[in-house]
Each structure stands twice: as C-alpha cells, then as structure tokens.
Motif scaffolding. Sequence first.
Motif, PDB file in Angstrom:
ATOM      1  N   ASN A 151       0.834  -1.215   0.000  1.00 38.72           N
ATOM      2  CA  ASN A 151       0.000   0.000   0.000  1.00 38.72           C
ATOM      3  C   ASN A 151       0.865   1.260   0.000  1.00 38.72           C
ATOM      4  O   ASN A 151       2.090   1.168  -0.019  1.00 38.72           O
ATOM      5  CB  ASN A 151      -1.096  -0.028   1.085  1.00 38.72           C
ATOM      6  CG  ASN A 151      -0.559  -0.037   2.503  1.00 38.72           C
ATOM      7  OD1 ASN A 151       0.619   0.167   2.736  1.00 38.72           O
ATOM      8  ND2 ASN A 151      -1.451  -0.267   3.456  1.00 38.72           N
ATOM      9  N   ALA A 152       0.218   2.432  -0.066  1.00 38.26           N
ATOM     10  CA  ALA A 152       0.919   3.699  -0.334  1.00 38.26           C
ATOM     11  C   ALA A 152       1.824   3.507  -1.552  1.00 38.26           C
ATOM     12  O   ALA A 152       3.031   3.779  -1.518  1.00 38.26           O
ATOM     13  CB  ALA A 152       1.718   4.167   0.886  1.00 38.26           C
ATOM     14  N   ARG A 177      -3.912   6.029  -2.851  1.00 37.43           N
ATOM     15  CA  ARG A 177      -5.118   6.853  -2.736  1.00 37.43           C
ATOM     16  C   ARG A 177      -5.553   7.347  -4.113  1.00 37.43           C
ATOM     17  O   ARG A 177      -6.712   7.274  -4.466  1.00 37.43           O
ATOM     18  CB  ARG A 177      -4.846   8.032  -1.791  1.00 37.43           C
ATOM     19  CG  ARG A 177      -4.691   7.560  -0.356  1.00 37.43           C
ATOM     20  CD  ARG A 177      -4.758   8.694   0.624  1.00 37.43           C
ATOM     21  NE  ARG A 177      -3.606   9.579   0.564  1.00 37.43           N
ATOM     22  CZ  ARG A 177      -3.298  10.455   1.504  1.00 37.43           C
ATOM     23  NH1 ARG A 177      -4.058  10.549   2.583  1.00 37.43           N
ATOM     24  NH2 ARG A 177      -2.243  11.228   1.397  1.00 37.43           N
ATOM     25  N   VAL A 216       0.264   2.028   6.194  1.00 35.20           N
ATOM     26  CA  VAL A 216      -0.845   2.961   6.414  1.00 35.20           C
ATOM     27  C   VAL A 216      -1.472   2.727   7.784  1.00 35.20           C
ATOM     28  O   VAL A 216      -1.772   3.653   8.518  1.00 35.20           O
ATOM     29  CB  VAL A 216      -1.894   2.835   5.283  1.00 35.20           C
ATOM     30  CG1 VAL A 216      -3.110   3.704   5.579  1.00 35.20           C
ATOM     31  CG2 VAL A 216      -1.275   3.245   3.939  1.00 35.20           C
ATOM     32  N   SER A 241      -1.618   6.704   8.221  1.00 35.38           N
ATOM     33  CA  SER A 241      -2.975   7.151   8.570  1.00 35.38           C
ATOM     34  C   SER A 241      -3.001   7.806   9.939  1.00 35.38           C
ATOM     35  O   SER A 241      -4.000   8.411  10.322  1.00 35.38           O
ATOM     36  CB  SER A 241      -3.938   5.961   8.576  1.00 35.38           C
ATOM     37  OG  SER A 241      -3.591   5.070   9.630  1.00 35.38           O
TER      38      SER A 241
END
Length: 324
Positions: A151-152, A177, A216, A241
Amino acid sequence: MSHSRRAVLAREFGPPLEVLNLETVASSVPAAGRVAVRMLASPINPSDLIPVTGAYRSRTALPVVPGFEGVGVISAVHPGEDATLIGRRVLPVGSAGGWQTVKECPVDWCIPVPEEVSEEQAATAYINPLTALRMVETHAVAPHVRTAVVNAGGSAIAQVLVRLLRGRGIRTIGLCRQPGSVADASLFDALIPTAGGGWEARLARLGPVDLAFDCVGGAEGAALAGLLRHGGTLVHYGLLSGRPLPPSLWRHRPDLVIDLFRLRGWVHTVGRAELLAAFDGVFELVRTGVVRTRVQERLPLAEFRAGLWLAVEHSSRGKVLLCP
Ligand SMILES: NC(=O)c1ccc[n+]([C@@H]2O[C@H](COP(=O)([O-])OP(=O)(O)OC[C@H]3O[C@@H](n4cnc5c(N)ncnc54)[C@H](OP(=O)(O)O)[C@@H]3O)[C@@H](O)[C@H]2O)c1
C-alpha cells in the motif's frame, strides 16, 4: 577550540512547522571515537517528524535535530585519531541529526559510500532501501509467496519494494489513494485506488494474497490483513494514517504472521560487519537501478519550511533534500 554550526532544531515538542527553527549553535571538536561530518544532503522522511511531535519523548532528548539519514564528508576527527578519515564520504547512520551543517557521531556508525553512487542516491540509500531489502529478504520467500500487495503505492519505499518483488517473480499489486500520483505505475501488475471505496472487492477478485506490506495502518491496514489468505503474512511498518492496527486483528486472524518491522530495531541489534554487508547490498541495488529514489527538490536549510510543506503535501513527487 569551539566552532559553530547551523541546525534545524526543536527546543520543545509540538507541530514541526511551529517548533522547528534554524539556529546557529556551538559545536566543539569531536570526542574520542567520534567524528564531525559536514552534511551534503539529507532528505525529509515521514519518520523524521515523529520525534519532533513528542511521540517518543521518553527516548528523545531536547533540543532535537531531525534527519535520520543523509550523506556527508568527514571534516574532523578526535585529536590523535585517524586523520586519513578526513574527506571520506559517509552516511552517518544510527541517530537523528542530518538537518544541520555538521553532524557529530561515532565513527563506527559512519558507512563509507562508493564513489560511483551519486549524492542524491547516497543521501537516500539508508531508510527506505535498507528497510525494503530487509523486509523482502525476510518474508518474500518463493515458492510460498506468489502474490504480494504494497500500500501507499506512490511512496518512495513502495517503488523499491515493487522492483525487489518483481525481481523475485512475485506478482505485485499496489494500493494508492490516487493512481495519478504513482510515478512508476507500470511496475505493478495491478494498481487499485483506495479513495472512493470498493478497493477490497477489487483486490479480492484478483485471487489469493500471500504477503502484504502495510505502512498505512488503521482501517486500511486491518482491511488489507483481512484479505490475506489463511496463514498469510502482514508486514506492518508505518502509520501514514496516524492510526494503529486495531488490537482485534490479532484475535480475528490468529492464523496470520504479523511482523511489526522497525529498521531501527534491526540496525541497533546487528553488528557493524552485518550492517556494512547490508549496505553493500543496497549500493549494488543502486548500481543496478533497482533503487533509484526520485528527488523533487534540493533546498538550503533556510528553506526547510517550504521543504516540509512539499514533503508532506506532495510526497509522491519524490524526496525533498535539505542541502546545508
Ligand atoms: N518501519 C520502518 O523502519 C520504516 C522504514 C522506512 C519507511 N517507513 C515508513 O514507510 C512509510 C512510507 O515512507 P516513504 O519515505 O516511502 O514515504 P513518502 O515517499 O514520503 O511517500 C508517502 C506516500 O504515502 C501516501 N500517503 C500519505 N498518507 C497516506 C494515507 N493516510 N493513506 C494512504 N497513503 C498515504 C502518499 O500518497 P498520496 O499523498 O499521493 O496519496 C505518498 O505516496 C512511512 O510511514 C514511513 O515511516 C518505515
């Protein structure tokens, strides 16, 4: 004999833009076993700002000069110690303090940099490349791992992870995102945007996931863990996050291997020989182009506020380097 140096430093904990200032402070000749390193370039990484906020106050002494990585040149040694070190280009690792003109540190924590490695790649060779390499070497073991998720996906470390995973023949799916912010989107076998929702169903349609790299945390990290196959591995290594993984994750998925990876923990437990060997591996990845960190801006220390803004608001464009 005393000299002075310029440093971006915080004398109290708080929001980095409020508590960090550029100051001129006194510095003296290095103590025994220590050297002075004239810094050439030091990036702004997400982890640099965390100690400034006071999150680790029990182990952060004030004033604090941020900057966990960077490259510099040894400019002074303790009187009577090895003067041939002066002029050597090194990475002064193992402590914060990169955002200043001169960083003092133990000579044993200076990693020599091969001549052919550029200043920009040297300045960014430590935190993300070494973390990615350690995590992949530990967990991306074929043939058990066929599919991994990162992720990211637009982050600097994701770009290293995806190249390392591809090099091992592992299908790699990225989460981000906004897909437009991922510079090397074609490196991923699939790229799934998380903004707007529905990403879990899209990921589930792509088949079983053996390994996930999560920086995240919070709801996204937990949802990603929930999509791993039985007995899969979650490597959790960041909190973009601002929220931790929910404790219920460990109860709901006792089958998972969950590694809470912290580079700091590894670096401070291995000896210098193992650290040097690991850096040999990273410099080889730089030579072969597996590690090629993008740099969006080089700024003088005096413009650190603009640098902080760029590093937070436009992190996917590349690293911001503070160049004293
Ligand atoms: N545990 C360790 O030892 C270790 C070592 C190295 C790095 N890390 C961690 O790895 C993470 C990435 O570091 P980096 O230097 O590669 O970052 P970076 O290059 O500064 O990039 C940050 C990326 O995160 C994305 N992002 C920011 N907030 C997010 C959120 N709430 N949800 C999803 N994506 C978000 C940004 O994308 P958009 O803004 O474009 O969406 C951007 O692509 C950080 O958390 C860092 O602390 C941990």
